[in-house]
Design a protein around this motif. Structure first.
Motif, PDB file in Angstrom:
ATOM      1  N   ILE A 148      44.167 -35.639 -30.124  1.00  0.00           N
ATOM      2  CA  ILE A 148      44.333 -36.666 -29.092  1.00  0.00           C
ATOM      3  C   ILE A 148      45.736 -37.279 -29.159  1.00  0.00           C
ATOM      4  O   ILE A 148      46.440 -37.367 -28.160  1.00  0.00           O
ATOM      5  N   VAL A 149      46.144 -37.646 -30.372  1.00  0.00           N
ATOM      6  CA  VAL A 149      47.470 -38.273 -30.538  1.00  0.00           C
ATOM      7  C   VAL A 149      48.571 -37.292 -30.114  1.00  0.00           C
ATOM      8  O   VAL A 149      49.518 -37.665 -29.418  1.00  0.00           O
ATOM      9  N   GLU A 150      48.414 -36.036 -30.503  1.00  0.00           N
ATOM     10  CA  GLU A 150      49.365 -34.981 -30.157  1.00  0.00           C
ATOM     11  C   GLU A 150      49.474 -34.826 -28.622  1.00  0.00           C
ATOM     12  O   GLU A 150      50.573 -34.727 -28.071  1.00  0.00           O
ATOM     13  N   THR A 151      48.327 -34.817 -27.951  1.00  0.00           N
ATOM     14  CA  THR A 151      48.303 -34.649 -26.495  1.00  0.00           C
ATOM     15  C   THR A 151      48.935 -35.843 -25.787  1.00  0.00           C
ATOM     16  O   THR A 151      49.676 -35.674 -24.828  1.00  0.00           O
ATOM     17  N   VAL A 152      48.636 -37.044 -26.265  1.00  0.00           N
ATOM     18  CA  VAL A 152      49.227 -38.234 -25.644  1.00  0.00           C
ATOM     19  C   VAL A 152      50.736 -38.219 -25.855  1.00  0.00           C
ATOM     20  O   VAL A 152      51.501 -38.451 -24.912  1.00  0.00           O
ATOM     21  N   GLN A 153      51.185 -37.898 -27.069  1.00  0.00           N
ATOM     22  CA  GLN A 153      52.620 -37.872 -27.340  1.00  0.00           C
ATOM     23  C   GLN A 153      53.313 -36.804 -26.477  1.00  0.00           C
ATOM     24  O   GLN A 153      54.386 -37.051 -25.922  1.00  0.00           O
ATOM     25  N   ALA A 154      52.666 -35.648 -26.330  1.00  0.00           N
ATOM     26  CA  ALA A 154      53.218 -34.582 -25.478  1.00  0.00           C
ATOM     27  C   ALA A 154      53.304 -35.060 -24.029  1.00  0.00           C
ATOM     28  O   ALA A 154      54.282 -34.774 -23.327  1.00  0.00           O
ATOM     29  N   GLY A 155      52.309 -35.819 -23.588  1.00  0.00           N
ATOM     30  CA  GLY A 155      52.311 -36.365 -22.232  1.00  0.00           C
ATOM     31  C   GLY A 155      53.465 -37.335 -22.024  1.00  0.00           C
ATOM     32  O   GLY A 155      54.145 -37.303 -20.993  1.00  0.00           O
ATOM     33  N   LEU A 156      53.703 -38.174 -23.010  1.00  0.00           N
ATOM     34  CA  LEU A 156      54.801 -39.148 -22.918  1.00  0.00           C
ATOM     35  C   LEU A 156      56.138 -38.423 -22.869  1.00  0.00           C
ATOM     36  O   LEU A 156      57.049 -38.835 -22.143  1.00  0.00           O
ATOM     37  N   GLU A 194      57.707 -35.793  -8.140  1.00  0.00           N
ATOM     38  CA  GLU A 194      57.583 -34.990  -9.352  1.00  0.00           C
ATOM     39  C   GLU A 194      57.075 -35.815 -10.534  1.00  0.00           C
ATOM     40  O   GLU A 194      56.271 -35.338 -11.341  1.00  0.00           O
ATOM     41  N   GLN A 195      57.546 -37.062 -10.637  1.00  0.00           N
ATOM     42  CA  GLN A 195      57.137 -37.930 -11.732  1.00  0.00           C
ATOM     43  C   GLN A 195      55.623 -38.199 -11.680  1.00  0.00           C
ATOM     44  O   GLN A 195      54.951 -38.186 -12.704  1.00  0.00           O
ATOM     45  N   GLY A 196      55.122 -38.409 -10.488  1.00  0.00           N
ATOM     46  CA  GLY A 196      53.686 -38.623 -10.298  1.00  0.00           C
ATOM     47  C   GLY A 196      52.892 -37.406 -10.729  1.00  0.00           C
ATOM     48  O   GLY A 196      51.850 -37.537 -11.380  1.00  0.00           O
ATOM     49  N   ARG A 197      53.411 -36.219 -10.385  1.00  0.00           N
ATOM     50  CA  ARG A 197      52.717 -34.979 -10.761  1.00  0.00           C
ATOM     51  C   ARG A 197      52.716 -34.798 -12.287  1.00  0.00           C
ATOM     52  O   ARG A 197      51.732 -34.347 -12.862  1.00  0.00           O
ATOM     53  N   LYS A 198      53.831 -35.171 -12.923  1.00  0.00           N
ATOM     54  CA  LYS A 198      53.898 -35.081 -14.384  1.00  0.00           C
ATOM     55  C   LYS A 198      52.881 -36.020 -15.030  1.00  0.00           C
ATOM     56  O   LYS A 198      52.193 -35.649 -15.967  1.00  0.00           O
ATOM     57  N   TYR A 199      52.819 -37.242 -14.522  1.00  0.00           N
ATOM     58  CA  TYR A 199      51.853 -38.206 -15.050  1.00  0.00           C
ATOM     59  C   TYR A 199      50.426 -37.702 -14.828  1.00  0.00           C
ATOM     60  O   TYR A 199      49.589 -37.790 -15.716  1.00  0.00           O
ATOM     61  N   ALA A 200      50.160 -37.191 -13.632  1.00  0.00           N
ATOM     62  CA  ALA A 200      48.821 -36.697 -13.309  1.00  0.00           C
ATOM     63  C   ALA A 200      48.413 -35.592 -14.276  1.00  0.00           C
ATOM     64  O   ALA A 200      47.299 -35.592 -14.811  1.00  0.00           O
ATOM     65  N   HIS A 201      49.335 -34.690 -14.543  1.00  0.00           N
ATOM     66  CA  HIS A 201      49.074 -33.594 -15.462  1.00  0.00           C
ATOM     67  C   HIS A 201      48.786 -34.122 -16.864  1.00  0.00           C
ATOM     68  O   HIS A 201      47.824 -33.705 -17.527  1.00  0.00           O
ATOM     69  N   ALA A 202      49.607 -35.075 -17.299  1.00  0.00           N
ATOM     70  CA  ALA A 202      49.438 -35.664 -18.634  1.00  0.00           C
ATOM     71  C   ALA A 202      48.087 -36.381 -18.744  1.00  0.00           C
ATOM     72  O   ALA A 202      47.369 -36.206 -19.729  1.00  0.00           O
ATOM     73  N   VAL A 203      47.731 -37.152 -17.727  1.00  0.00           N
ATOM     74  CA  VAL A 203      46.455 -37.886 -17.739  1.00  0.00           C
ATOM     75  C   VAL A 203      45.283 -36.909 -17.790  1.00  0.00           C
ATOM     76  O   VAL A 203      44.345 -37.082 -18.571  1.00  0.00           O
ATOM     77  N   GLY A 204      45.367 -35.859 -16.986  1.00  0.00           N
ATOM     78  CA  GLY A 204      44.316 -34.838 -16.982  1.00  0.00           C
ATOM     79  C   GLY A 204      44.138 -34.203 -18.354  1.00  0.00           C
ATOM     80  O   GLY A 204      43.019 -34.053 -18.836  1.00  0.00           O
ATOM     81  N   ARG A 205      45.254 -33.866 -18.986  1.00  0.00           N
ATOM     82  CA  ARG A 205      45.230 -33.248 -20.307  1.00  0.00           C
ATOM     83  C   ARG A 205      44.634 -34.197 -21.359  1.00  0.00           C
ATOM     84  O   ARG A 205      43.866 -33.787 -22.228  1.00  0.00           O
ATOM     85  N   ILE A 206      45.045 -35.474 -21.288  1.00  0.00           N
ATOM     86  CA  ILE A 206      44.566 -36.470 -22.256  1.00  0.00           C
ATOM     87  C   ILE A 206      43.047 -36.617 -22.159  1.00  0.00           C
ATOM     88  O   ILE A 206      42.340 -36.547 -23.166  1.00  0.00           O
ATOM     89  N   VAL A 207      42.541 -36.778 -20.941  1.00  0.00           N
ATOM     90  CA  VAL A 207      41.095 -36.958 -20.741  1.00  0.00           C
ATOM     91  C   VAL A 207      40.336 -35.722 -21.242  1.00  0.00           C
ATOM     92  O   VAL A 207      39.311 -35.828 -21.917  1.00  0.00           O
ATOM     93  N   GLU A 208      40.883 -34.548 -20.929  1.00  0.00           N
ATOM     94  CA  GLU A 208      40.284 -33.285 -21.357  1.00  0.00           C
ATOM     95  C   GLU A 208      40.219 -33.199 -22.896  1.00  0.00           C
ATOM     96  O   GLU A 208      39.182 -32.821 -23.461  1.00  0.00           O
ATOM     97  N   THR A 209      41.303 -33.575 -23.558  1.00  0.00           N
ATOM     98  CA  THR A 209      41.359 -33.522 -25.022  1.00  0.00           C
ATOM     99  C   THR A 209      40.380 -34.505 -25.656  1.00  0.00           C
ATOM    100  O   THR A 209      39.713 -34.184 -26.638  1.00  0.00           O
ATOM    101  N   VAL A 210      40.317 -35.716 -25.097  1.00  0.00           N
ATOM    102  CA  VAL A 210      39.388 -36.710 -25.648  1.00  0.00           C
ATOM    103  C   VAL A 210      37.957 -36.223 -25.457  1.00  0.00           C
ATOM    104  O   VAL A 210      37.149 -36.267 -26.387  1.00  0.00           O
ATOM    105  N   GLN A 211      37.639 -35.706 -24.273  1.00  0.00           N
ATOM    106  CA  GLN A 211      36.279 -35.229 -24.013  1.00  0.00           C
ATOM    107  C   GLN A 211      35.936 -34.057 -24.947  1.00  0.00           C
ATOM    108  O   GLN A 211      34.835 -34.008 -25.493  1.00  0.00           O
TER     109      GLN A 211
END
Lengths: 138, 138
Positions: free
Chosen positions: A87-95, B75-92
């Motif tokens: 989780i921490v890795e994914t959040v950091q990668a997102g940032l 583009e920034q919005g798309r990057k954030y969207a991708h990051a948020v999607g990945r984070i939620v997926e990893t936590v789940q």
């Protein structure tokens, strides 16, 4: 929910003292845990709603330096540790992704995940990751 | 920090009304946004400390249904969207990992990530993901 529980998540006890603020050194036998950490960990375990904590190394993969709570015993503890590391890795990668070319990358200070059953709080530090499992209903 | 800002993260405005509670239907032209969501989104944008929001589909990969705020443009919005999607997926995935063989998997209700600069709040729902970027210093 009592007033003390309500204030728990913002309690300084959940924030790891930054390791560069303290006189900690890493010994060959394993990471030295600064006195401030010990205090934080003792405080944590005294909270009735805290089910346990995991103190992890920031290596990849993470390793468990110390834990408390039945929930973090054995295989279950290793599963949680792995999940927290990911989780921490994914959040950091997102940032890093949203920062793009900018050299001034943002970094995680604190993370709180409320699930159907629990609340997981993650406090990263340069060398450690502290994860606390909390029962918000107790 | 004013009292109203302090109370912001636990403000019901940050919690998506569960889509199975409302009479929403998905039209062929795209997901229908229930009236309660509209209200939530309007409330959000009126908060001075809110830099923007992203309303995402829970598809993989996520797609942006709606957004507000300069920070989420293009583009920034798309990057954030991708990051948020990945984070939620990893936590789940982490929650499923710790649940193991148990069929009663835990699920994310709310997530709050405090970084050096911002606070990102993620509120998942069956069909949507709402991500709010918040400036805790403003």
């Amino acid at each position: 929910m009592s007033a003390s529980l309500k204030s728990l998540p913002s309690n300084p006890a959940f924030t790891l003292p930054q390791s560069n603020d303290v006189q900690g050194t890493t010994s060959a036998s394993g990471p030295h845990i600064p006195a401030e950490f010990e205090q934080t960990l003792t405080l944590l375990t005294s909270h009735r709603s805290v089910l346990g904590y995991l103190l992890l190394s920031r290596s990849q993969p993470v390793s468990i330096i110390r834990h408390s709570g039945v929930v973090f015993e054995g295989e279950q503890g290793r599963k949680y540790a792995h999940a927290v590391g990911r989780i921490v890795e994914t959040v950091q990668a997102g940032l890093e992704e949203v920062a793009g070319e900018s050299t001034d990358t943002d970094e995680i200070r604190f993370m709180r995940i409320r699930t159907k059953r629990h609340e997981i709080m993650i406090s990263p530090d340069e060398r450690f990751l502290l994860a606390v499992l909390h029962d918000p209903t107790s």
